[in-house]
Design a protein around this motif. Structure first.
Motif, PDB file in Angstrom:
ATOM      1  N   GLU A  93       0.848  -1.203   0.000  1.00 10.09           N
ATOM      2  CA  GLU A  93       0.000   0.000   0.000  1.00 10.09           C
ATOM      3  C   GLU A  93       0.873   1.239   0.000  1.00 10.09           C
ATOM      4  N   PHE A  94       0.271   2.360  -0.397  1.00  7.11           N
ATOM      5  CA  PHE A  94       0.909   3.672  -0.321  1.00  7.11           C
ATOM      6  C   PHE A  94      -0.015   4.567   0.502  1.00  7.11           C
ATOM      7  N   PHE A  95       0.520   5.185   1.549  1.00  2.65           N
ATOM      8  CA  PHE A  95      -0.292   5.887   2.539  1.00  2.65           C
ATOM      9  C   PHE A  95       0.503   7.058   3.106  1.00  2.65           C
ATOM     10  N   PHE A  96      -0.076   7.785   4.066  1.00  2.00           N
ATOM     11  CA  PHE A  96       0.689   8.731   4.872  1.00  2.00           C
ATOM     12  C   PHE A  96      -0.010   8.894   6.222  1.00  2.00           C
ATOM     13  N   THR A  97       0.771   9.117   7.253  1.00  2.47           N
ATOM     14  CA  THR A  97       0.253   9.017   8.624  1.00  2.47           C
ATOM     15  C   THR A  97      -0.745  10.111   8.983  1.00  2.47           C
ATOM     16  N   THR A  98      -0.671  11.267   8.322  1.00  4.51           N
ATOM     17  CA  THR A  98      -1.579  12.371   8.650  1.00  4.51           C
ATOM     18  C   THR A  98      -2.792  12.407   7.722  1.00  4.51           C
ATOM     19  N   CYS A  99      -2.979  11.363   6.957  1.00  3.76           N
ATOM     20  CA  CYS A  99      -4.120  11.290   6.028  1.00  3.76           C
ATOM     21  C   CYS A  99      -5.433  11.371   6.802  1.00  3.76           C
ATOM     22  N   PRO A 100      -6.302  12.335   6.465  1.00  6.14           N
ATOM     23  CA  PRO A 100      -7.553  12.502   7.203  1.00  6.14           C
ATOM     24  C   PRO A 100      -8.731  11.735   6.613  1.00  6.14           C
ATOM     25  N   THR A 101      -8.504  10.994   5.538  1.00  5.86           N
ATOM     26  CA  THR A 101      -9.633  10.371   4.837  1.00  5.86           C
ATOM     27  C   THR A 101      -9.533   8.842   4.802  1.00  5.86           C
ATOM     28  N   ILE A 102      -8.882   8.285   3.781  1.00  7.88           N
ATOM     29  CA  ILE A 102      -8.966   6.841   3.558  1.00  7.88           C
ATOM     30  C   ILE A 102      -7.901   6.018   4.268  1.00  7.88           C
ATOM     31  N   CYS A 103      -6.779   6.614   4.646  1.00  6.86           N
ATOM     32  CA  CYS A 103      -5.687   5.828   5.226  1.00  6.86           C
ATOM     33  C   CYS A 103      -6.066   5.088   6.508  1.00  6.86           C
ATOM     34  N   PRO A 104      -6.796   5.709   7.445  1.00 10.20           N
ATOM     35  CA  PRO A 104      -7.185   4.955   8.637  1.00 10.20           C
ATOM     36  C   PRO A 104      -7.987   3.692   8.300  1.00 10.20           C
ATOM     37  N   ILE A 105      -8.845   3.777   7.290  1.00 14.80           N
ATOM     38  CA  ILE A 105      -9.616   2.598   6.877  1.00 14.80           C
ATOM     39  C   ILE A 105      -8.688   1.545   6.287  1.00 14.80           C
ATOM     40  N   MET A 106      -7.782   1.984   5.436  1.00 13.24           N
ATOM     41  CA  MET A 106      -6.828   1.062   4.823  1.00 13.24           C
ATOM     42  C   MET A 106      -5.989   0.361   5.889  1.00 13.24           C
ATOM     43  N   THR A 107      -5.512   1.128   6.853  1.00 18.58           N
ATOM     44  CA  THR A 107      -4.670   0.545   7.902  1.00 18.58           C
ATOM     45  C   THR A 107      -5.450  -0.468   8.735  1.00 18.58           C
TER      46      THR A 107
END
Length: 247
Positions: A93-107
């Motif tokens: 995956e490609f993500f970033f820790t301060t992502c306010p949208t989809i990253c928490p769901i992906m993680t």
């Protein structure tokens, strides 16, 4: 034979011919579209029963697509390369820790996978940050603690931003972009890629016979219960991981 019967039969032939022509044009269009894209899934036979569906190789310009070489530092400041994943089935995956949208769901979906395969030492995850200027090893360590990332083969990777973007866009063909107008300042697709023990990107076909290639990481398995068809991504990802682990 009466003239009316002849006319009726003639009209029937015309309609049948027209239908065959339409379907033929559509079939040629679909085949041409897939050939031009250069991306297909190599397989022998795929059942529409998800549990019996084979996990094919993703083929680009006639060659099986393999993960290119990479080398980045993980949350423990340890240098990790693609060779460290040799012999393992892993999700990218490609993500970033301060992502306010989809990253928490992906993680959370990846943590679900981590917990599902916690007893299998041949499963791993590679999470590449698209904001490496902020996501240092120490920041990634805190992120891992926050979400319960405990698998020793789940590496949160950071390094040169240009190289990470090159890996995403040219290695995996996964969209990433820095954009001040986007939530959190970055854009990305939220897709997961599945890699086998030999470093090949693997996939199945969808219900329409098109290569899936990626798995949508933005819908939880709980949401899938009430959704239609294509949203059942995490469920089939689990099934495909099991198949690759058994190879």
């Amino acid at each position: 034979m009466p003239t009316g019967a002849n006319n009726k039969r003639k009209h029937t032939y015309i309609w049948v011919s027209a239908i065959i022509l339409i379907f033929g044009i559509f079939a040629v269009y679909e085949i041409t579209k897939r050939v031009k894209s250069g991306t297909v899934v190599e397989k022998d036979r795929m059942s529409m029963d998800a549990k019996n569906t084979e996990v094919g190789f993703v083929v680009n310009q006639g060659e099986k697509r393999k993960v290119p070489d990479f080398s980045f530092y993980n949350q423990d400041s340890v240098l990790v390369t693609n060779e460290d994943y040799k012999g393992k089935v892993y999700v990218v995956e490609f993500f970033f820790t301060t992502c306010p949208t989809i990253c928490p769901i992906m993680t959370k979906n990846l943590v679900d996978l981590q917990d599902t395969f916690k007893d299998d030492g041949d499963f791993g995850v590679a999470s590449f940050t698209i904001n490496p200027r902020y996501d240092t090893p120490s920041v990634l360590t805190e992120y891992a603690k926050k979400y319960g990332i405990t698998d020793a083969d789940w590496h949160l990777l950071t390094g040169d931003q240009e190289k990470i973007y090159e890996l995403a866009q040219q290695g995996f063909y996964i969209f990433t972009n820095e954009n001040d107008d986007a939530p959190g300042g970055f854009e990305h697709s939220g897709m997961f890629a599945l890699v086998d023990k030999n470093g090949y990107i693997r996939s199945r076909e969808d219900e329409f016979g098109n290569p899936l290639i990626y798995y949508r990481g933005t819908i939880t398995e709980e949401q899938e219960v009430n959704s239609d068809g294509e949203s059942q991504q995490i469920t089939i990802l689990k099934e495909d991981i099991k198949k690759l682990l058994a190879e």
